[in-house]
Design a protein around this motif. Structure first.
Motif, PDB file in Angstrom:
ATOM      1  N   SER A  80       0.823  -1.210   0.000  1.00 57.71           N
ATOM      2  CA  SER A  80       0.000   0.000   0.000  1.00 57.71           C
ATOM      3  C   SER A  80       0.857   1.259   0.000  1.00 57.71           C
ATOM      4  N   CYS A  81       2.051   1.188   0.537  1.00 58.41           N
ATOM      5  CA  CYS A  81       2.952   2.354   0.481  1.00 58.41           C
ATOM      6  C   CYS A  81       4.047   2.185  -0.578  1.00 58.41           C
ATOM      7  N   HIS A  82       4.587   0.984  -0.682  1.00 55.27           N
ATOM      8  CA  HIS A  82       5.768   0.798  -1.536  1.00 55.27           C
ATOM      9  C   HIS A  82       5.424   0.280  -2.928  1.00 55.27           C
ATOM     10  N   ALA A  86       7.502  -2.869  -5.317  1.00 52.31           N
ATOM     11  CA  ALA A  86       8.483  -2.046  -4.597  1.00 52.31           C
ATOM     12  C   ALA A  86       8.865  -0.799  -5.377  1.00 52.31           C
ATOM     13  N   GLU A  87       7.977  -0.422  -6.316  1.00 49.31           N
ATOM     14  CA  GLU A  87       8.268   0.756  -7.142  1.00 49.31           C
ATOM     15  C   GLU A  87       7.874   2.051  -6.432  1.00 49.31           C
ATOM     16  N   GLY A  88       7.266   1.947  -5.248  1.00 46.14           N
ATOM     17  CA  GLY A  88       6.896   3.135  -4.481  1.00 46.14           C
ATOM     18  C   GLY A  88       5.538   3.659  -4.886  1.00 46.14           C
ATOM     19  N   SER A  89       4.922   4.374  -3.942  1.00 48.52           N
ATOM     20  CA  SER A  89       3.602   4.940  -4.201  1.00 48.52           C
ATOM     21  C   SER A  89       3.599   6.329  -3.590  1.00 48.52           C
ATOM     22  N   GLY A  90       3.154   7.318  -4.360  1.00 54.37           N
ATOM     23  CA  GLY A  90       3.203   8.686  -3.849  1.00 54.37           C
ATOM     24  C   GLY A  90       4.639   9.057  -3.506  1.00 54.37           C
ATOM     25  N   TYR A 148      11.971 -11.314  -1.183  1.00 52.44           N
ATOM     26  CA  TYR A 148      11.131 -10.682  -2.211  1.00 52.44           C
ATOM     27  C   TYR A 148      11.768  -9.376  -2.712  1.00 52.44           C
ATOM     28  N   LEU A 149      12.353  -8.611  -1.782  1.00 48.80           N
ATOM     29  CA  LEU A 149      13.009  -7.357  -2.173  1.00 48.80           C
ATOM     30  C   LEU A 149      14.236  -7.622  -3.040  1.00 48.80           C
ATOM     31  N   LEU A 150      14.951  -8.698  -2.759  1.00 48.16           N
ATOM     32  CA  LEU A 150      16.078  -9.071  -3.627  1.00 48.16           C
ATOM     33  C   LEU A 150      15.551  -9.436  -5.019  1.00 48.16           C
ATOM     34  N   TYR A 151      14.439 -10.174  -5.029  1.00 45.74           N
ATOM     35  CA  TYR A 151      13.833 -10.577  -6.302  1.00 45.74           C
ATOM     36  C   TYR A 151      13.350  -9.347  -7.090  1.00 45.74           C
ATOM     37  N   SER A 152      12.690  -8.411  -6.411  1.00 50.24           N
ATOM     38  CA  SER A 152      12.200  -7.239  -7.155  1.00 50.24           C
ATOM     39  C   SER A 152      13.342  -6.360  -7.634  1.00 50.24           C
ATOM     40  N   ASN A 153      14.525  -6.556  -7.089  1.00 51.57           N
ATOM     41  CA  ASN A 153      15.702  -5.831  -7.571  1.00 51.57           C
ATOM     42  C   ASN A 153      16.553  -6.669  -8.526  1.00 51.57           C
ATOM     43  N   ASP A 154      15.986  -7.793  -8.992  1.00 54.33           N
ATOM     44  CA  ASP A 154      16.689  -8.666  -9.950  1.00 54.33           C
ATOM     45  C   ASP A 154      18.023  -9.189  -9.425  1.00 54.33           C
ATOM     46  N   ILE A 155      18.123  -9.322  -8.114  1.00 58.07           N
ATOM     47  CA  ILE A 155      19.371  -9.843  -7.549  1.00 58.07           C
ATOM     48  C   ILE A 155      19.282 -11.363  -7.380  1.00 58.07           C
ATOM     49  N   VAL A 156      18.070 -11.893  -7.192  1.00 59.12           N
ATOM     50  CA  VAL A 156      17.865 -13.350  -7.133  1.00 59.12           C
ATOM     51  C   VAL A 156      16.694 -13.701  -8.052  1.00 59.12           C
ATOM     52  N   ASP A 157      16.531 -15.007  -8.357  1.00 65.38           N
ATOM     53  CA  ASP A 157      15.382 -15.394  -9.183  1.00 65.38           C
ATOM     54  C   ASP A 157      14.199 -15.799  -8.304  1.00 65.38           C
ATOM     55  N   ASP A 158      13.073 -16.104  -8.946  1.00 63.23           N
ATOM     56  CA  ASP A 158      11.840 -16.318  -8.176  1.00 63.23           C
ATOM     57  C   ASP A 158      11.813 -17.637  -7.397  1.00 63.23           C
ATOM     58  N   GLU A 159      12.828 -18.486  -7.603  1.00 68.74           N
ATOM     59  CA  GLU A 159      12.896 -19.755  -6.863  1.00 68.74           C
ATOM     60  C   GLU A 159      13.661 -19.594  -5.544  1.00 68.74           C
TER      61      GLU A 159
END
Lengths: 360, 422
Positions: A80-82, A86-90, A148-159
């Motif tokens: 709701s905030c991020h 994790a692209e941010g909101s407001g 999840y934050l590592l994944y959204s930053n393309d540092i790890v894969d979804d597994e």
């Protein structure tokens, strides 16, 4: 018994302190407690407060969490905030993306692009998030969110599954781009030179004006100052609004209101109610129940909410209940990314609580 | 005869002498009023009727005519007012002490309302004895009193790319200067007995942000205070009641409020506020970390955009404040022509280490446009740089530690504006 013991140690300690007082400053580390104040902390007390985690892994609890679980927790408690990704909101922090922007005109400092250590993510989420409900996550949830934050930053894969065992193996992209403060070496010599006092330049021109940018809050203007002064004068006067709004107020179920106040805690990081309520991430919620949707002054609603408002949607208890149960199912595209209130009794409580913030 | 009001603040006796002299001669720069002043000839209610008694205001507040003097926030700056900042109204103040109710606020999880009876301070980690203190225990240690400024590292941060906000409250108001009463942190650490490998401390707050910062042991043992009073009274809740850390001369974020724990360790923790935030991104994309000291800085508080000159030409007072995290401010220079010629300002009030200093420059304004700047010199010989000098070293993305020289443009009407000049 224990009181006597304490008293006697205090006396002995007091004498010891007198004897060593002259040497205390130099040799404190080797001396017994100079003032004999305070008491020893119990291990469980230290454990209750010492939750900090360091880059070398010190402080990490045993646990693990995967990207998929992290996403679920994220959507419920963080998005709701991020934002969902994790692209941010407001103006809430953007936590993903931004790699390669740090030397550009608009650097985007995220966990992936900027943060030097993964331990900082774990520590901060664990100690301070979710905003408004700190230290409510389980260790595994924090591992999952960190994954999840590592994944959204393309540092790890979804597994990927993050745990205390593989935590130190994760490499953060920007770790090496920090260095200790060097102002004393770089700037002090540059700026510690004799200052010119006369005929220091030939011409002076204005190159930039704040009035052109115009971002100063108007609240400090004369109007507000006068208003504030008027407020001081008029504290004895009954509020003019009271005369206009003669609304019949149905009696509230105060028990339900109290339950709703508890449930409202999860809403507080985005919504305010009461006398000083202002729009924040979400609109302020005074006078919501029974009134037209999308009508709080000054709040920028989503397109779908504006359309619904134009179509005459009114927040009856039924409509509001349906919205709160599943905001994004009820209205696709709403700005309210909150997952929804699961328990029907919480919804009834919330609505009753909101009704207690109606004009009377 | 008016010249005796220049330079020094008149004593009551001098004031009476001056007033008598002005009454006797038609003085230069003053003119007789056309009509009698009703402020003198008409009786006011307060001349005639009784005011409130001593039981009416058990905790005194400012006059209602001072209601505009208040902290102010900038709503667009942050996502919400809980994790946000407001600003000290520097343009409404004089001297060097900031009144408690006007000290700017910066919270990361709102104002914690801590019950002192339920507050504990723990020291743990690399110590001989892990200890717990109550507030009462804390009060039994020897105390000290010191006046220190606290400046947020982001003060003037909005001005890195150029003049943005019209008012010194907004450009420079993330600072306050207060007398603290507290226990030297050194005494608490000695009570616990720091092990030889203990090189860093991690103070932690009791608020919902659980604020933490790593501080090197050398500083912790030097001049840090564990403070419970500000300006003689208990800390305000928004300043960390019942107890906060004081880290003289260093950035405000390190002055942990609602202090509940101090951990001793052998290396820094690299927590959020010293990695993601409060690191200074430079032009090449690399970042400085642990930029703790606040560089020497000054600003003219009057006149300024929120405090224009309203009296027209003639005798005019310029005043402002200056400070340095590395010592005292023996000298401030002021220019009224945008830096062509500078004048040494008059310092007034106590000059204390890592405390705010007050300066004045009085002159006879001819009513022409002014470009006002002040330039601080600190006791190390450092001279406050221009914004362009800073940008040449650090680029435009630094956010923190902007101590560049501020310029106010004042037009012939006395209206002031935040500008930058060549």
């Amino acid at each position: 018994m224990s009181k006597f013991l304490k008293k006697s140690t205090l006396t002995v300690g007091g004498i010891a302190a007198m004897l060593v007082v002259a040497f205390v400053q130099e040799t404190a580390a080797d001396q017994s407690a100079p003032y004999n104040l305070g008491r020893e902390a119990l291990p469980e007390e230290v454990a209750a407060w010492d939750i900090d985690v360091r880059p070398d892994g010190k402080g990490l609890p045993v646990g693990s969490g995967d990207v998929f679980t992290g996403e679920e927790v994220w959507i419920e408690k963080c998005a709701s905030c991020h934002g969902d990704f994790a692209e941010g909101s407001g103006r809430w922090p953007v936590l993903a993306g931004g790699i390669g922007t740090l030397a550009s005109e608009n650097p985007v400092k995220t966990i992936g692009s900027y943060w030097p250590y993964l331990s900082t993510v774990y520590d901060y989420v664990n100690r301070a998030m979710p905003f408004g409900n700190a230290q409510s996550l389980t260790d595994d949830e924090v591992y999952a969110l960190t994954a999840y934050l590592l994944y959204s930053n393309d540092i790890v894969d979804d597994e990927f599954t993050l745990s205390n065992d593989n935590f130190l193996e994760v490499e953060m992209p920007n770790t090496d781009n920090f260095y200790p403060d060097d102002r004393v070496e770089v700037e002090m010599p540059l700026f510690s030179v004799e200052a010119c006092m006369s005929d220091c330049k030939t011409d002076v021109a204005i190159t930039m004006r704040a009035a052109v940018v115009d971002v100063t809050p108007e609240t400090d203007g004369d109007a507000e100052v006068e208003e504030a002064a008027a407020d001081v004068e008029a504290t004895e006067e009954p509020a003019a609004v009271a005369e206009v709004a003669v609304v019949e107020v149905a009696a509230l179920d105060m028990e339900l209101v109290a339950a709703g106040e508890g449930a409202f805690r999860q809403c507080k990081s985005c919504h305010q109610v009461g006398d000083k309520a202002r729009n924040r991430t979400g609109p302020m919620l005074n006078n919501i129940v029974g009134n037209p949707a999308g009508s709080v002054e000054g709040f920028r609603y989503s397109g779908p909410m504006e359309e619904a408002a134009a179509g005459g949607l009114v927040w009856t208890e039924e409509e509001l209940g349906a919205f709160l149960t599943d905001p994004r199912g009820y209205m696709q595209g709403t700005k309210m990314t909150f997952r929804g209130v699961r328990k029907p009794e919480d919804i009834a409580g919330l609505i009753e609580y909101l009704k207690s913030f109606e004009a009377d | 005869m008016t010249e005796q009001f220049k330079g020094v603040k008149p004593s009551r006796r001098a004031f009476l002498r001056g007033a008598a002299a002005v009454g006797g001669a038609t003085a230069i720069g003053t003119s007789a009023a056309a009509e009698a002043d009703p402020a003198i000839t008409q009786m006011k209610p307060w001349n005639q009727f009784l005011g409130e008694g001593v039981d009416a205001r058990p905790y005194g507040m400012p006059s209602k005519f001072e209601a505009h003097v208040r902290r102010q926030d900038v709503p667009w700056l942050t996502a919400d007012p809980i994790s946000s900042v407001n600003f000290t109204p520097l343009h409404e103040m004089d001297g060097i002490i900031t009144p408690n109710g006007l000290c700017f606020e910066r919270h990361h999880g709102g104002i914690a309302e801590v019950d002192p009876a339920e507050h504990r301070i723990m020291i743990n980690g690399l110590v001989d004895r892990e200890l717990v203190f109550t507030m009462e225990d804390l009060m039994r240690f020897p105390r000290e009193n010191h006046v220190y400024f606290l400046e947020c590292a982001a003060n003037s941060g909005m001005e890195w790319r150029g003049a943005q906000l019209n008012g010194c409250q907004y450009t420079h108001g993330m600072i306050h200067n207060v007398m603290y009463t507290g226990v030297p942190l050194r005494l608490l650490l000695e009570e616990a007995g720091v092990k030889t490998e203990g090189k860093w401390i991690l103070p932690e707050g009791a608020d919902a942000s659980g604020m933490t910062r790593s501080i090197p042991m050398e500083k912790a043992l030097d001049d840090c205070l564990v403070a419970f009073k500000m300006n003689g009274e208990a800390l305000r809740p928004e300043q960390g009641y019942p107890v906060r850390l004081v880290v003289p001369g260093w950035e405000g974020n390190m002055w942990i409020k609602w202090l509940r724990r101090i951990e001793v360790g052998d290396q820094p923790w690299h927590h959020r506020e010293e990695t993601s935030k409060y690191t200074d991104l430079l032009g090449d994309g690399r970042a400085r970390r642990f930029t703790w000291e606040m560089d020497a800085k000054s600003v003219i508080t009057n006149p300024s955009p929120q405090a224009p000159i309203t009296h027209g030409k003639g005798q005019t007072v310029i005043t402002g404040v200056a400070w340095s995290g590395r010592g005292t401010i023996p000298r401030v220079d002021v220019t009224i022509d945008g830096g062509v010629n500078w004048h040494q300002a008059r310092m007034s009030g106590p000059s204390m280490d890592k405390s705010m200093h007050r300066f004045y420059y009085e002159f006879d304004w001819d009513g022409s446009d002014l470009l006002l700047q002040s330039r601080a010199h600190d006791s190390t010989g450092y001279v406050q740089p221009t914004k362009d000098q800073l940008r040449a070293v650090r680029g435009l993305n630094s956010i923190y530690h902007n101590n560049g020289i501020q310029t106010w443009f004042v037009n012939s009407d006395g209206v002031a504006e935040n500008v930058e000049i060549s």
